[in-house]
Design an enzyme around this catalytic site. Sequence first.
Site, PDB file in Angstrom:
ATOM      1  N   LYS A 334     -22.129-111.179  23.073  1.00 26.77           N
ATOM      2  CA  LYS A 334     -20.802-111.420  22.604  1.00 26.77           C
ATOM      3  C   LYS A 334     -20.533-111.282  21.242  1.00 26.77           C
ATOM      4  CE  LYS A 334     -16.470-112.762  23.440  1.00 26.77           C
ATOM      5  NZ  LYS A 334     -15.751-111.557  23.952  1.00 26.77           N
ATOM      6  N   GLY A 364      -9.926-113.437  23.435  1.00 25.30           N
ATOM      7  CA  GLY A 364      -9.806-114.431  22.159  1.00 25.30           C
ATOM      8  C   GLY A 364     -11.003-114.607  21.437  1.00 25.30           C
ATOM      9  N   CYS A 420     -11.130-105.914  17.304  1.00 20.34           N
ATOM     10  CA  CYS A 420     -10.853-106.510  18.562  1.00 20.34           C
ATOM     11  C   CYS A 420      -9.301-106.639  18.344  1.00 20.34           C
ATOM     12  CB  CYS A 420     -11.192-108.294  18.222  1.00 20.34           C
ATOM     13  SG  CYS A 420     -10.296-108.873  19.794  1.00 20.34           S
ATOM     14  N   THR A 484     -11.263-101.688  22.746  1.00 19.81           N
ATOM     15  CA  THR A 484     -10.208-101.601  23.533  1.00 19.81           C
ATOM     16  C   THR A 484      -8.795-101.039  23.088  1.00 19.81           C
ATOM     17  OG1 THR A 484      -9.843-103.823  23.355  1.00 19.81           O
ATOM     18  CG2 THR A 484     -11.122-103.428  25.152  1.00 19.81           C
ATOM     19  N   GLY A 510     -12.159 -99.776  30.566  1.00 13.98           N
ATOM     20  CA  GLY A 510     -12.161 -98.990  31.788  1.00 13.98           C
ATOM     21  C   GLY A 510     -11.941 -97.736  31.767  1.00 13.98           C
ATOM     22  N   GLY A 558     -19.400-101.282  29.771  1.00 13.15           N
ATOM     23  CA  GLY A 558     -18.683-102.577  29.811  1.00 13.15           C
ATOM     24  C   GLY A 558     -17.832-102.804  31.325  1.00 13.15           C
TER      25      GLY A 558
HETATM   26  C1  FMN Z   1     -13.887-109.039  28.915  1.00  6.39           C
HETATM   27  C2  FMN Z   1     -14.334-108.265  27.693  1.00  6.39           C
HETATM   28  C3  FMN Z   1     -14.648-108.830  26.388  1.00  6.39           C
HETATM   29  C4  FMN Z   1     -14.883-108.008  25.356  1.00  6.39           C
HETATM   30  N1  FMN Z   1     -15.298-108.594  24.250  1.00  6.39           N
HETATM   31  C5  FMN Z   1     -15.588-108.092  23.304  1.00  6.39           C
HETATM   32  C6  FMN Z   1     -16.444-108.535  22.210  1.00  6.39           C
HETATM   33  O1  FMN Z   1     -16.660-109.686  22.001  1.00  6.39           O
HETATM   34  N2  FMN Z   1     -16.787-107.705  21.108  1.00  6.39           N
HETATM   35  C7  FMN Z   1     -16.343-106.215  20.967  1.00  6.39           C
HETATM   36  O2  FMN Z   1     -16.714-105.517  20.215  1.00  6.39           O
HETATM   37  N3  FMN Z   1     -15.875-105.700  22.101  1.00  6.39           N
HETATM   38  C8  FMN Z   1     -15.483-106.409  23.280  1.00  6.39           C
HETATM   39  N4  FMN Z   1     -15.104-105.775  24.221  1.00  6.39           N
HETATM   40  C9  FMN Z   1     -15.047-104.455  24.319  1.00  6.39           C
HETATM   41  C10 FMN Z   1     -16.065-103.885  25.032  1.00  6.39           C
HETATM   42  O3  FMN Z   1     -17.386-104.149  24.316  1.00  6.39           O
HETATM   43  C11 FMN Z   1     -15.747-102.362  25.080  1.00  6.39           C
HETATM   44  O4  FMN Z   1     -15.587-101.657  23.781  1.00  6.39           O
HETATM   45  C12 FMN Z   1     -14.487-101.862  25.887  1.00  6.39           C
HETATM   46  O5  FMN Z   1     -14.417-102.680  26.950  1.00  6.39           O
HETATM   47  C13 FMN Z   1     -14.481-100.481  26.288  1.00  6.39           C
HETATM   48  O6  FMN Z   1     -15.725-100.389  27.075  1.00  6.39           O
HETATM   49  P1  FMN Z   1     -15.594-100.135  28.893  1.00  6.39           P
HETATM   50  O7  FMN Z   1     -14.433 -99.321  28.968  1.00  6.39           O
HETATM   51  O8  FMN Z   1     -16.735 -99.708  29.219  1.00  6.39           O
HETATM   52  O9  FMN Z   1     -15.234-101.645  29.325  1.00  6.39           O
HETATM   53  C14 FMN Z   1     -14.645-106.732  25.346  1.00  6.39           C
HETATM   54  C15 FMN Z   1     -13.988-106.104  26.696  1.00  6.39           C
HETATM   55  C16 FMN Z   1     -13.950-106.905  27.598  1.00  6.39           C
HETATM   56  C17 FMN Z   1     -13.388-106.018  28.934  1.00  6.39           C
END
Ligand code: FMN
Length: 598
Positions: A334, A364, A420, A484, A510, A558
Amino acid sequence: MPLNSPTLHKIEELNVENEGVKTFKFHSQEIARESEPGQFVMVWNPGIDEIPISIANASQEGELEVAIADVGDCTHNLHQKHVGDLVGLRGPFGKAFSLHGATICMVAGGYGTAPLRFAAKRAKELDKHVVLLVGARSSAELLYIEEFERMGYEVRIATEDGSEGYKGLVTELLEEILASGEKFEQVLTCGPELMMKRVCEITRRERILTQVSVERIVKCGCGACGSCDLGGYRVCKDGPVFDAEELERTEFGNWKRAKSGKRIAIKPDMSAREEIELLSIPPSRFTPANEPLLRTEVCGIKFPNPIANAAGFGVSGKLLYRYAAAGAGAVVTKSVGLDEREGYPNPTFFELSPHSYSYVNAMGLPNPGIKNYGLEIEDAMYADVPLILSIFGKSVEECRELVRIAIKYPIDMLEFNASCPHTEFAAVEHNPKLLKSIIKEIRGIAHQKGIPVAVKISPNVGDPAGLALTAEKAGADAITAINTVISRPIDPTLDIPLLGNPTGYGGKSGKELAFGGKRVIFELYEELRIPIIGVGGIFSAKDVIEYAKNGACLFQVGSALVSEGFEIFTRLKSELKEYLVVNGYKNLGEIVGEAHRR
Ligand SMILES: Cc1cc2nc3c(=O)[nH]c(=O)nc-3n(C[C@H](O)[C@H](O)[C@H](O)COP(=O)(O)O)c2cc1C
Ligand SMILES: Cc1cc2nc3c(=O)[nH]c(=O)nc-3n(C[C@H](O)[C@H](O)[C@H](O)COP(=O)(O)OP(=O)(O)OC[C@H]3O[C@@H](n4cnc5c(N)ncnc54)[C@H](O)[C@@H]3O)c2cc1C
Ligand code: FES
């Protein structure tokens, strides 16, 4: 499992059960028909919070009841509501009780009686013999006694002050009953954790199968964020009901986690000497499989395979360990900051539309703070795969202090999250000058220990490739893309944001991200010399191959962990190996950047 946003439901009936607990009755065929005893719903109090509440009763006709104790802001505000007011609901979530044997003893304490009411109703339908032991401090706090009696069950009450029934603890009553020779094939328990721990000790001695319904902080409710961690299990998905044996090698009964993920003692008066109990029971050492087709080296680090989890899908070291044991070639923590942060109120995560596999989150950045994170790294290190520590900060000074602590831990790489989209920390990627200064500072400190630094960017800036180039020039050793995509979903009836973040903003993840993510990687590869880590909408080997051909050499998964689970690591790897063999490649590295060589 329905992960979509909360749906508004009218409160159909409200019953005051005792001084602190009210039963809320709703009508929801969609939720009630799917519900099993032990499962929970997320109850959204619009504009305040969304909280997990066990299902106290559900019927095929759509009747859905929950018992809510007034313990804090959200529950207190719910207690002020009236019949006809709107409350958001989604669920059911989690693993239910499974009833075994003909004679069952249910041991309840406080509002823990609620899920056992539903379990007792199910046991009745299955014609089981049930004895209920209900404990409370005094008779004024007892719950659902008449309900159990109406079902025709024998109820034995224990009150600590002796105002009704047995005088003493319900666990003492259980011991006495078992000592008298009464036999049960199963015990189900729900209530305060120390009570349940004692129940487990007693039933273990007596060799009685026992199931326990536990509580931890629930945020996403579906296994994405890891906030509800208990020994590497996610209570919202792997629980809340566990077999007692599953909990034996965990911290159950000793410590839990705050909203930030920081470990806190369950006994409020834990002494400094006892703080040792905040440690985990270590897992066994895990060595990854030897997979020559997939192994790779990036920034001087050897990866057994190039697929890791994405940052944010787990706070605890034990959950990261589980990713590695399930086949991940590296684990990413995280994002951790200098100070502890508890994150935003719920809702923090949901699916944008049913079965779209596109999600939005506004966690957050909850995290225990870098000083408390060593305990998690210690647990994760039992898996012999590279560990990438994700960090964030919004000034040079903050990052300096953070990284000075971070490099004392046995980490392999830092990933600076500059992107973020729903926190104040997003400002960093929108300010190239600041980003440059931060990267220089982090790199200067991390390189003293030979630790490379990746910088994570998002497509929310106008020119991601330009930003990545700035990061490279400032000394980044790798770029991770993409974070994201900014989004602000609104409830159509109330016309207010659905996410608990006070600004209403969140980030999409996603399936919807795959196209844009791959395009960004293509652009970065044209501009950069440093390695690129691809993330965003990876759900299949085809996605990994496209990311690789566009220029990524490591990959992070993710959202697919939510829709598919831990199995995704093994599936992706075996599909990739098949692709490489069929097409005559000796290693995945051979296809990295292929799209640029045509
Ligand atoms: C619930 C959640 C928590 C996340 N927390 C972080 C984080 O703490 N640090 C970070 O760099 N990205 C965070 N992300 C972004 C993911 O690391 C990733 O870049 C993003 O979800 C795209 O990948 P995915 O489509 O495979 O989920 C988070 C995403 C989700 C859904
Ligand atoms: C699976 C599960 C089932 C539950 N079932 C019931 C139930 O049937 N009836 C009932 O009254 N309560 C139940 N709870 C507890 C309930 O969720 C908390 O009491 C509630 O979230 C408190 O919110 P608050 O804002 O009123 O209190 P706060 O002041 O925010 O917190 C009070 C305490 O509640 C707990 N808590 C706070 N937020 C959360 C959260 N997001 N997830 C879990 N715990 C939290 C913490 O221990 C905290 O110390 C359940 C919890 C879980 C995990
Ligand atoms: S609350 Fe359980 S994983 Fe997010």
